[in-house]
Scaffold this motif. Sequence first.
Motif: not given
Lengths: 512, 512
Positions: A11-12, A15, A18-19, A22-23, A26-27, A444-446, A454
Motif C-alpha cells: 500500500f505504502l 501511495f 501515485l503521489s 500526481l505531484i 499537477t505541479t 516519508q510523507p513526500i 518544491f
Amino acid sequence: GQTDVNVKILFLKIFVLLSICLISFTTPCYGGNILVFPVDGSHWINMKVLVEELHARGHNITVVRSSNSWYIAEKSPLYTSFTVQIKENLEEFFGKYLKNHLKVCRTDDVIQSTGVIRALEIVKYHDSLCMPHLIDAQYDLVLTDPAVSAGVVLAKYLKLPLVLNVRWIPSGEGHFAVAPSPLSYIPVPGSGLTDKMDFMQRIKNLFFHSIIVLQQKFVVGPHYNALCDKYIEGGCDVFSLLQEADIWLFRSDFVFDFPRPTMPNIVYIGGFQCKPAQPLPADLEQFVQSAGEHGVIIMTLGTLVNALPAEVAEEIASVFAKMPQKVIWRHKGERPSTLGNNTLIVDWMPQKDLLGHPQTKVFVAHGGTNGVQEAIYHGVPVLGIPLFFDQYDNLLRLQERGAGKIILLADVNSQTFEQALKEVLHQESYRQNIERLSRLHRDQPIAPMDRAVFWVEYVMRHKGAPHLCTEAYKMPWYSYYCVDVMVFLLSAAATHLEIYCNHLGEIMFCTA
Amino acid sequence: GQTDVNVKILFLKIFVLLSICLISFTTPCYGGNILVFPVDGSHWINMKVLVEELHARGHNITVVRSSNSWYIAEKSPLYTSFTVQIKENLEEFFGKYLKNHLKVCRTDDVIQSTGVIRALEIVKYHDSLCMPHLIDAQYDLVLTDPAVSAGVVLAKYLKLPLVLNVRWIPSGEGHFAVAPSPLSYIPVPGSGLTDKMDFMQRIKNLFFHSIIVLQQKFVVGPHYNALCDKYIEGGCDVFSLLQEADIWLFRSDFVFDFPRPTMPNIVYIGGFQCKPAQPLPADLEQFVQSAGEHGVIIMTLGTLVNALPAEVAEEIASVFAKMPQKVIWRHKGERPSTLGNNTLIVDWMPQKDLLGHPQTKVFVAHGGTNGVQEAIYHGVPVLGIPLFFDQYDNLLRLQERGAGKIILLADVNSQTFEQALKEVLHQESYRQNIERLSRLHRDQPIAPMDRAVFWVEYVMRHKGAPHLCTEAYKMPWYSYYCVDVMVFLLSAAATHLEIYCNHLGEIMFCTA
C-alpha cells in the motif's frame, strides 16, 4: 503477521508512487530562470540529478563551469553552460593529494580535518570568475553547493535569492554555521566521534572544533574575504552570506545522521538522488545470476580514486578469489596477479542498479555520501574503506547502527579484509539493521526529490523566504549568548552587595 | 502579470485538493488503537479535528474524559470514551479566574505568566485517574495534549509510544523543553516581546524565563512528581518524559511564529484545523450580503468568556452602531443598550465560514490559537483584544507582521476601540500583509493535517521514533553545556601556568 506487513508495505509503495506521479503532473511549471553554481566531482553527480528534475519541470538552467571541468559537460540538453577559463588541472591535484595522504595517514582522525584544503584550492580557481557577464541575464535564483562558496558570493553580487544544495561549507559541516550545535553531543566532522561521547571524547570534540574555528578565521576566511572585496561593494563575510541563504537543501536526514537541532529553513533531502533499480545489462545480469545462492559482492572506491596502491589491490583480490560469491570490482589500476575467476573488474558499474539487485549481499565502498545513501535506500550492508573528506564519518553512522563496518585502508591486508568481509556477509544483524534503516528512510510523507523541487520553486514563487531565517545571525556573539546581560546583572549585583556591605560596616561601627 | 499569478494559484489549489483526495484514498488504514488524553476547552476543539481525521482513516480511538467535562461528549460515533469521576466544576473555576483577572490586570506582561495556574488546577483533577483500568485494552499509541501532562505519565505507565498534539506544556511553551532556545532572540511567552529585542528587553526576557524555571521547579514540578510517585515505579520526572516523546505535532508554523531552532521530531501542524469555508445558513448569508460594499465585521472572544463586563460591552456596541458595516457579534451577556441596528448578536457563529466569506473585512478576536490560525488561513486582518494565556503573544505575532492590531481590554473605550477598528478596516497594509501570510501558509508540500496523520501512523508503523530523539536529554546539564570540560581545561591550564611560574622563579633565582 508477515502478510499484514507486506500488504502495508505494498500500500505504502502504491501511495508513494501515485503521489510522485500526481505531484509531477499537477505541479505547475513556472519556467523560472535558475543559475546553478556547482562543485565539480562527486558533488556534481547529485547536483546534476536536481538539475535534471528542475529541467523536467520546465525551468531554464544556466550552469557555471570551469574550462578544465572534470564532470560538468559544456554542452547538455539540460542546461546552458557558462564556462570560466582556468589553467590548473584538478585531477592532477587530487592525485597528488591522495598519494601523500596514503603515505602519511594512519589514523582515522586526521582524515577529515585535511578536507578543508580542497575547498581552499578550488576557491582559488573560481576566484577568476568573471561575474559581470552573468548580470545581463535575469535569474530568479542562485542554486549552489557551498562546499565551495563562490556561488554564495555570486548570489550576493547579483542580489538574488539563494538556495543551497549543501552538506559541507568551507569551514566544515553546514549545520555548524546556522543551527545551535552543542559540542557535548554533536560530533565535529573529522573527530571520528558519535553523538554518545564520554568526558575525554568531549575534550577531543572541543579540540577539533577549535581547529575548525581557527581554520575558518585565519585560513579559509581570508580567501573568501578577498573574493568579497573584489566583487561586493563594502566587502562581505561569506559565513554571514551563508546564514542569509533562503533555503538549505541539506543532503542528509536523521535515518543517516545523528539527531540534532535544526532550523526552519533547513530541508532534509538525504537520498534524493536514489531511484528504484533498473534491469542490468544482459551480460552483467548473467554474471550476477551465475553467483547462485551465494550472491554478489560489489566494490567501488568512488570518483577520486584512479588506482589503489598495487600492494593493497593484490591483498584485496586474493581475498575475493577465495570467496564463493561473485565479485564486481570497479578498479582502474593494474590488474592484480592474485585476481580470481569469480572477480569481474570493471571501469564503471551501474552502482544503484546493482545495489537494488536482490543478489547483492555486501557493498565494499569508500563511504561517499551518494554511495552510503544508496546503500541505505536499497538496504545493502556496507564494508567501508574510508579514504578522505566525510567518508569516515558517513561510514561511522552506518557502523553505529550496526548496518556497516569500517576498515581503514592502512589496515587492509588479506587477513583483516577477509575477516571483515565475512563478518558483514554472514552476521545477520548487518542486513537486518540496514533493512530497518531502509524502511525508515523510505517512509516519508513526500519523496526527498519532490521536497527539494518544491522548496526551490517556493523561493521563486515568494522571491525568497526571509520569514524562515532567525534573528540570531544579525546579533553580535556577546548579545547572542547574553554575555552583555550577564555582565550587567553581575555588576549590578556586585554594586548592590558593596552598598550593603558598606551599610553593614556603618551599623557595626555604630553599635561597636 | 496578475493573470499569471491567478493561473498559478489555481494550479496550486488544484494540486493541493487532488493531493488531499489522493492521500485520503490511498493511505492505508492500519486500524491502530489510539488512546487519546485531551485537554478540555478550546484545546479539545483542535484535538477533536485530529480525532475525526484519525477515525476517518480507520483507527479505533479511546478518549479519556472527566465526568464534568465541558466540551468532550461521553457518547460519540468517533470514539469510545473512558470517563473519570471528578467533582470540581471547571467552568465555575474559569469564571472566577476571569473576573479576578479583569480586575487586577492592567498590563499585557502579567497576562501570560498566570496561565500556569490553569495547568496546576487541572492536573489536580486528573490526579484521580484510575489508570490500571486502561491496561486491559491494547493500545498502539498515546496521543495527548501536554498542556496538562497527565497523559504523558499515562504513556509511561502503559509503556506506549507517545505523540504530542502540543503548543503548551505545564512550564510554558513546548519548544523550551526540547530545542535550544537562546533567550537573546526567543521571547519567553508572557513577556510580550518579539524576536527583535534591545538590551533592556533581553534583561526582561531573562527575568521572565527565570520565573518560569522557578515555577517549573517549585510549583508545577512537585505536583507532577506526586503523580509520578503514585503510578510509576521508582518515580519519574514529567519534563524528561516530555523530552522522550516520539513525535511533537506542534500547533504552530513559521508563518505564524518567529523563526527559531527546532528538533528533528517536531512536526509543525499550525492551521491543521483550517478548512475551506462552507456556505453560510440562508439567513446569515442574507444579513452578510445586506452589508453591501462596506462588508462585515465579526467579533468573538472565544470559549472561556460567557460575559464581557457590561460597561465594556456598552462601549463596543456604541462604536459598532456608528459603523457603516454590518456586525456579527458572539456575545452572551446582557444586551447592550447602545446596540445598533447593524449589529447582530449571536450565541454561536460559523466562525471559519464567516472568515472565509469575501464580505468579511475585520475579525475582532481574543487571539486564541485556533482563531488566529483561521484568520491567517482565510486572510482576514485581526483587531485583537487578548484576555489571557497565549492570546497576547498570538496577536503580537500578527501585529509584528502588520497583519493585526492589539488593544488591551483594560484600554477599551468607545474612542480607542473606534480608532483601532477604523485603522484595521481602512489601512490597506493590514489586508495586504495578512493575505501574504495566507499565501505563505497555504504553500506547503502537503497539508498540515495530512502531515499530522502521517506521523501518528508512522509512530505506529515503526513502534516509536527514537532515532529522531537527541542524546541531549540524557546528559546532566554540566555535561550538556561542557562546563565539566571547561573546568578541566582551565584547571589544567592553571596548573601548567603554576609550574611554568615556579620554573621561571627558579631561573630568575639562579641568574640573580
